[in-house]
Every structure is written in C-alpha cells, then in structure tokens.
Design a protein around this motif. Structure first.
Motif, PDB file in Angstrom:
ATOM      1  N   GLU A   1       0.834  -1.202   0.000  1.00 32.55           N
ATOM      2  CA  GLU A   1       0.000   0.000   0.000  1.00 32.55           C
ATOM      3  C   GLU A   1       0.867   1.250   0.000  1.00 32.55           C
ATOM      4  O   GLU A   1       1.759   1.401   0.827  1.00 32.55           O
ATOM      5  N   ILE A   2       0.599   2.135  -0.941  1.00 30.34           N
ATOM      6  CA  ILE A   2       1.232   3.456  -1.003  1.00 30.34           C
ATOM      7  C   ILE A   2       0.099   4.474  -0.938  1.00 30.34           C
ATOM      8  O   ILE A   2      -0.703   4.602  -1.869  1.00 30.34           O
ATOM      9  N   LYS A   3       0.015   5.186   0.161  1.00 34.03           N
ATOM     10  CA  LYS A   3      -1.149   6.037   0.398  1.00 34.03           C
ATOM     11  C   LYS A   3      -1.267   7.177  -0.611  1.00 34.03           C
ATOM     12  O   LYS A   3      -2.371   7.614  -0.944  1.00 34.03           O
TER      13      LYS A   3
ATOM     14  N   TRP B   1      -0.599   6.983  -3.702  1.00 33.06           N
ATOM     15  CA  TRP B   1      -0.970   6.418  -5.002  1.00 33.06           C
ATOM     16  C   TRP B   1      -1.832   5.170  -4.750  1.00 33.06           C
ATOM     17  O   TRP B   1      -1.394   4.033  -4.966  1.00 33.06           O
ATOM     18  N   PRO B   2      -3.074   5.352  -4.321  1.00 33.88           N
ATOM     19  CA  PRO B   2      -3.900   4.224  -3.880  1.00 33.88           C
ATOM     20  C   PRO B   2      -4.264   3.217  -4.958  1.00 33.88           C
ATOM     21  O   PRO B   2      -4.533   2.045  -4.653  1.00 33.88           O
ATOM     22  N   ASN B   3      -4.283   3.641  -6.221  1.00 28.38           N
ATOM     23  CA  ASN B   3      -4.646   2.695  -7.281  1.00 28.38           C
ATOM     24  C   ASN B   3      -3.596   1.609  -7.507  1.00 28.38           C
ATOM     25  O   ASN B   3      -3.874   0.613  -8.164  1.00 28.38           O
ATOM     26  N   LEU B   4      -2.390   1.813  -6.973  1.00 25.52           N
ATOM     27  CA  LEU B   4      -1.370   0.771  -7.132  1.00 25.52           C
ATOM     28  C   LEU B   4      -1.859  -0.557  -6.578  1.00 25.52           C
ATOM     29  O   LEU B   4      -1.621  -1.614  -7.176  1.00 25.52           O
ATOM     30  N   THR B   5      -2.553  -0.500  -5.450  1.00 24.43           N
ATOM     31  CA  THR B   5      -3.095  -1.733  -4.886  1.00 24.43           C
ATOM     32  C   THR B   5      -4.548  -1.953  -5.288  1.00 24.43           C
ATOM     33  O   THR B   5      -4.977  -3.094  -5.476  1.00 24.43           O
ATOM     34  N   LYS B   6      -5.309  -0.858  -5.431  1.00 27.61           N
ATOM     35  CA  LYS B   6      -6.719  -1.000  -5.811  1.00 27.61           C
ATOM     36  C   LYS B   6      -6.856  -1.663  -7.179  1.00 27.61           C
ATOM     37  O   LYS B   6      -7.778  -2.468  -7.413  1.00 27.61           O
TER      38      LYS B   6
ATOM     39  N   TYR C   1      -0.162  -6.038   0.861  1.00 25.27           N
ATOM     40  CA  TYR C   1       0.003  -5.775   2.285  1.00 25.27           C
ATOM     41  C   TYR C   1      -0.375  -4.325   2.565  1.00 25.27           C
ATOM     42  O   TYR C   1       0.107  -3.407   1.895  1.00 25.27           O
ATOM     43  N   THR C   2      -1.238  -4.132   3.550  1.00 31.59           N
ATOM     44  CA  THR C   2      -1.447  -2.778   4.031  1.00 31.59           C
ATOM     45  C   THR C   2      -0.158  -2.311   4.703  1.00 31.59           C
ATOM     46  O   THR C   2       0.723  -3.120   5.036  1.00 31.59           O
ATOM     47  N   GLN C   3      -0.049  -1.024   4.931  1.00 32.16           N
ATOM     48  CA  GLN C   3       1.146  -0.536   5.611  1.00 32.16           C
ATOM     49  C   GLN C   3       1.240  -1.104   7.022  1.00 32.16           C
ATOM     50  O   GLN C   3       2.344  -1.386   7.509  1.00 32.16           O
ATOM     51  N   GLU C   4       0.112  -1.306   7.667  1.00 34.88           N
ATOM     52  CA  GLU C   4       0.130  -1.896   9.009  1.00 34.88           C
ATOM     53  C   GLU C   4       0.638  -3.331   8.951  1.00 34.88           C
ATOM     54  O   GLU C   4       1.403  -3.778   9.823  1.00 34.88           O
ATOM     55  N   GLN C   5       0.236  -4.095   7.939  1.00 36.01           N
ATOM     56  CA  GLN C   5       0.712  -5.472   7.788  1.00 36.01           C
ATOM     57  C   GLN C   5       2.209  -5.511   7.483  1.00 36.01           C
ATOM     58  O   GLN C   5       2.940  -6.360   8.014  1.00 36.01           O
TER      59      GLN C   5
END
Length: 510
Positions: free
Chosen positions: A203-205, A207-212, A227-231
């Motif tokens: 997850e890159i906040k 640039w959200p479409n990278l994971t979306k 992976y979320t940033q928390e993960q």
C-alpha cells in the motif's frame, strides 16, 4: 573415533558434540563427556541489559514450550549460575554476530557482545536439543544436550533470502513462516520483491490505485493481494525479533506493468496498460522522460523508507529490455539520488553497474559477471546471487513438478559446492557483502511449494554465507543434512529428498 551416542545401564547419555547436525557448521566445536538436562525447574539467567537479553530468553521459551510443556523462569543475576545463562558481554567484540555456547553438567552459558550473536547462540542451542523440541505437542523425552563448547562467527555479514510476492501473492503468515525458516539457519535478511508486471503488493497512500488496481492480479489470473502498511510494519517487527532485516524492492524502470495499469500518466502515451497475468519479461517500462514518474518514485520510496528500519531499498533495474540504455542510465542515477534523499542506500540487480553508482550502492550479481566487475571498479560492494547456483526456484532436475530451469537445474550438491570468493574472477572477498538466495514465484503458489524448493538448498546457501570455505565440505555437509532432516519431519516441512543424500543416515549408536 567419533562416537555419537553411548547408552549406559543408568541411562546416562554422552552425546558427542561433533556429531550434532549443526547447520550452518560452526567455526569451532570442542566435545566433553556428559550432558546437561533442561527440566521444568531450569532457570534462564539474564546477565546484562535485561531489556536486550529478556526478549531472547522469551524467544527460547516460546520455541520449547509446546514440546516440553515448560515455561522456564527468567531471573536477572550478576554472575553465571546453574541453569541456562544468557550473557550479553559489555566488553567489545572484534567480530559482529560472534557467539559462544559453553555447556557443563550444571549449566549452559550462551554469550555474545551483541544481541544478534546471542540470538544465534540460542539457535545453536536449539539445534543441540533432540529434534522433538520442534513438535507441536508435549513429548515425553529427556531434553539433554552435550557438554562442551561451540565458538562461532559468520564469514559474511549479509546472509539473505528473497521471496517474490509479486508473481504470486503470499499472506503475512506465510511470510512469517519464511522468516522463521531463514532465522533458524542464521540468515539475517529477507528481500521482498514487492512489485512486478503481475502485481503491486504494498500500500502506497499517495498512489492508492497501485493496490486497488495493480494488486488485484497474479500469474495465472488469481485474485492477487497486497500488504497494508500496518501489515508490512507487522512483518518488519516480526522479522526484527529474530534479527532479520526486511529489504523491500520496487522494481524499475522495467517489470512495472502493474503500476502502468494503475496510473495512465506513468505511460509515455498517457494510456493505462492492461493488467497482465503471464510470465514473459522485459516488455514494460516507466516513462523516464516525464517528471510525474519521478514524483511517483519519490512518493513510493518515501513511504517505504518511513516503514523500513533497514538501510537498503532495492530499486530493481533488471531486464529493462525496452528502455534504451541512453535512458536507463540517467534514470537509475536519478533514482539512486531519490533513495539517498530518504536516508537509505540503494541496492539493485547487476545491470545497474552500467550507470554511475552512488557511494554505498550495492550491486546484486545474478547474471552477468562483467556487470559485477563494473560495479567493483566503481568502488561498489557486491551481493552474490548467481542464478546458476543460488536461485532456489530453479528445478532440481527435469522431473521437478514446479520451478523453472532457464538458469540451470540446481541439485542439492550444486547449491553447495561453490564459493563466494571464487565465483567471479576479479571480485575479491573484501568486495563481497554476502549471499542471497532468490525465490521467484512464477510456478510457486503456496507454502508447500515454497518449502519444497527451499529445502534442502536454503541450508546449503546459509552455510556458504556463514561458514568459512576452508571449514566446508560436501561429504561432511550431506551427512549433517541427513541427520538434520529429522527436524524437518517433526516440523512438517515439505522438503525435496535429493537422491544425492542418504536420508536414512542417523547418528551412530553403540
């Protein structure tokens, strides 16, 4: 004569320390007569900074709890006493990660000048215990280790594995199991290949479409994941507890189709590409002439650097076949500058040596010896990952059900019988930081697959990085490996039973 186990009528056991199945092989082993037994009343004595030693004692307790039923009591003391003593020495140590394990009939002393060395001493102590120590249920046996001593230190400081989570995605729990595996063989880096043509996994906040968008696919058309940033932070923290540093990779300027499909502006024609689930390489490239590309890279590196305590960010650089060399060179030079701006050092595949290297950039040799030589001529250090020896996704032979063989078939002996310091002529030992064993996952889809390709070759590559060449031999290693496979049987690890190894060999009994 080496005697592995002697039984007397009183059931007193003398275990020959020289017959233990240590992997990797320690620098020095001195045997003595007798054993030390761990019981429910054995204390763990903490000598040194409790905040530093305590977590290592907790690790040992956690590892033995299920099989022994013990929860050993920790106590802070000022000098060695009966029980298990974890001793963080205040005085300096010439060699980083060096440790000693000294065992008498009354106590065990694991000592080191640093926490990592103390942890590796505990890993060695675990290898001295019966294989059943790794069982998930309580075992009714005596937990005895041989008296004697082990003195040890690594030959190289960087000893790693790479897991490609881009071609196929693997869960946080899977990554943690890989961390457990590599840490048990004293490896200290896990390189996560987080982006490629088939998927974007972090997850890159900004640039959200990278994971979306880019995180939704994988090879073969599966659902992918990320992976979320928390993960990711959880993985980093879990690894750190076992002295494993995460090295994240964002591959560029090629191997970037997942990003190009997520954001049209990263393409020179301004049109988003289609998502990709195949395995061909070299067809994609970021548009290196656009400033938005460098804004994108800066944001990605910034967010990664903020989550990554380790010193390196891997910037890929391999197989950029459609990026003209006259564009590739200034691009890789500029990206190194972005990494430095965020207080990290760059690591990249060996093609980066075509560009001017910043101070402290690491060249990861995988294919072209000339690139490794170009790197050291610029003053760079080299990380050794020759595909013909160290790529643990390569098939063992033509009958292996998964894996590839474009580099070579790599049997157990082929993974072991080579030396870091001799592989590339013109690259000297002091120019090598260590070894990494990459696992690409075009054909690897689950943990059973990972373990089948990882074992036994992971132990071979771990030993190459840890044990001095003069102290290694294939004949000795394969005997230790055969005995050590009892550990894998207990753990339920799916490993390859190479015909080059006599897996039925056990410790000599009389």
């Amino acid at each position: 004569m080496v005697i592995a186990i002697l039984f007397s009528c009183e059931e007193q056991v003398n275990i020959d320390l020289n017959q233990e199945d240590f992997l990797p092989k320690p620098r020095s082993i001195v045997n003595a007569d007798g054993t030390f037994e761990i019981t429910a009343s054995t204390p763990i004595n903490l000598l040194g900074d409790e905040a530093k030693v305590g977590p290592i004692a907790d690790f040992f307790n956690e590892r033995i709890n299920k099989s022994t039923g013990f929860e050993l009591t920790k106590r802070q003391i000022s000098g060695a006493s009966s029980g298990i003593n974890l001793y963080l020495i205040d005085e300096g140590e010439e060699f980083s990660e060096a440790y000693r394990v000294e065992i008498t009939k009354n106590n065990v002393i694991v000592s080191s000048a640093n926490e990592a060395g103390l942890f590796y001493g505990v890993q060695t102590l675990l290898q001295m215990l019966p294989p059943e120590i790794h069982a998930d249920s309580k075992q009714d046996i005596k937990w005895q280790v041989s008296t004697g001593s082990v003195r040890d230190r690594p030959a190289y400081g960087y000893r790693g594995t790479m897991l490609d989570v881009a071609r196929h995605f693997f869960s946080v729990d899977d990554v943690k199991r890989v961390i457990d595996h590599i840490a048990s063989y004293k490896m200290n880096r896990l390189h996560l290949h987080l982006s490629d043509d088939q998927g974007w996994r972090i997850e890159i906040k900004a640039w959200p479409n990278l994971t979306k968008i880019g995180g939704t696919t994988q090879v073969g058309g599966g659902k992918g994941g990320f992976y979320t940033q928390e993960q990711y932070k959880d993985i980093v923290a879990y690894a750190a507890k076992q002295f494993v540093t995460i090295v994240p990779e964002i591959d560029m300027p090629g191997h970037t189709n997942a990003a190009l499909a997520s954001y049209a502006e990263l393409n020179c024609d301004g049109k988003a590409t289609d998502l990709y689930t195949g395995t061909e390489v070299g067809f994609s490239t970021l548009c290196v002439d656009k400033e938005i590309t460098y804004k994108f890279i800066d944001d990605v590196i910034r967010e990664l650097a903020e989550m990554t305590p380790g010193e390196y960010i891997h910037i890929g650089g391999d197989e950029s076949h459609v990026t003209p060399i006259e564009d590739y060179i200034p691009f890789m030079e500029r990206v190194q500058g972005i990494v430095s701006k965020h207080n990290k050092k760059s690591m990249a595949w060996d093609e980066i040596a075509h560009a001017k290297l910043k101070e402290n950039t690491i060249v990861q040799f995988w294919a072209e010896e000339e690139n490794a030589k170009k790197g050291v001529m610029q003053g760079a250090k080299v990380l050794m990952s020759p595909a013909k020896r160290a790529y643990i996704d390569m098939q063992y032979d033509s009958t292996t059900r998964i894996g590839l063989h474009w580099a070579a078939y790599i049997e157990a002996d082929s993974a072991y019988t080579w030396n870091l310091e001799e592989y590339v002529k013109g690259v000297n030992p002091d120019q090598i930081i260590g070894i990494e064993a990459p696992m690409w996952t075009e054909t690897i889809t689950n943990m059973d697959d990972i373990e089948y390709m990882m074992f036994p070759r992971l132990t071979a590559l771990a030993e190459i990085g840890w044990t001095e060449t003069a102290n290694r031999s294939w004949d000795d290693y394969k005997e230790r490996l055969a005995r050590h496979s009892e550990v894998w049987n207990v753990k339920g690890i799916n490993y390859y039973k190479s015909p080059r190894i006599d897996w039925e060999q056990k410790k000599i009994e009389e």
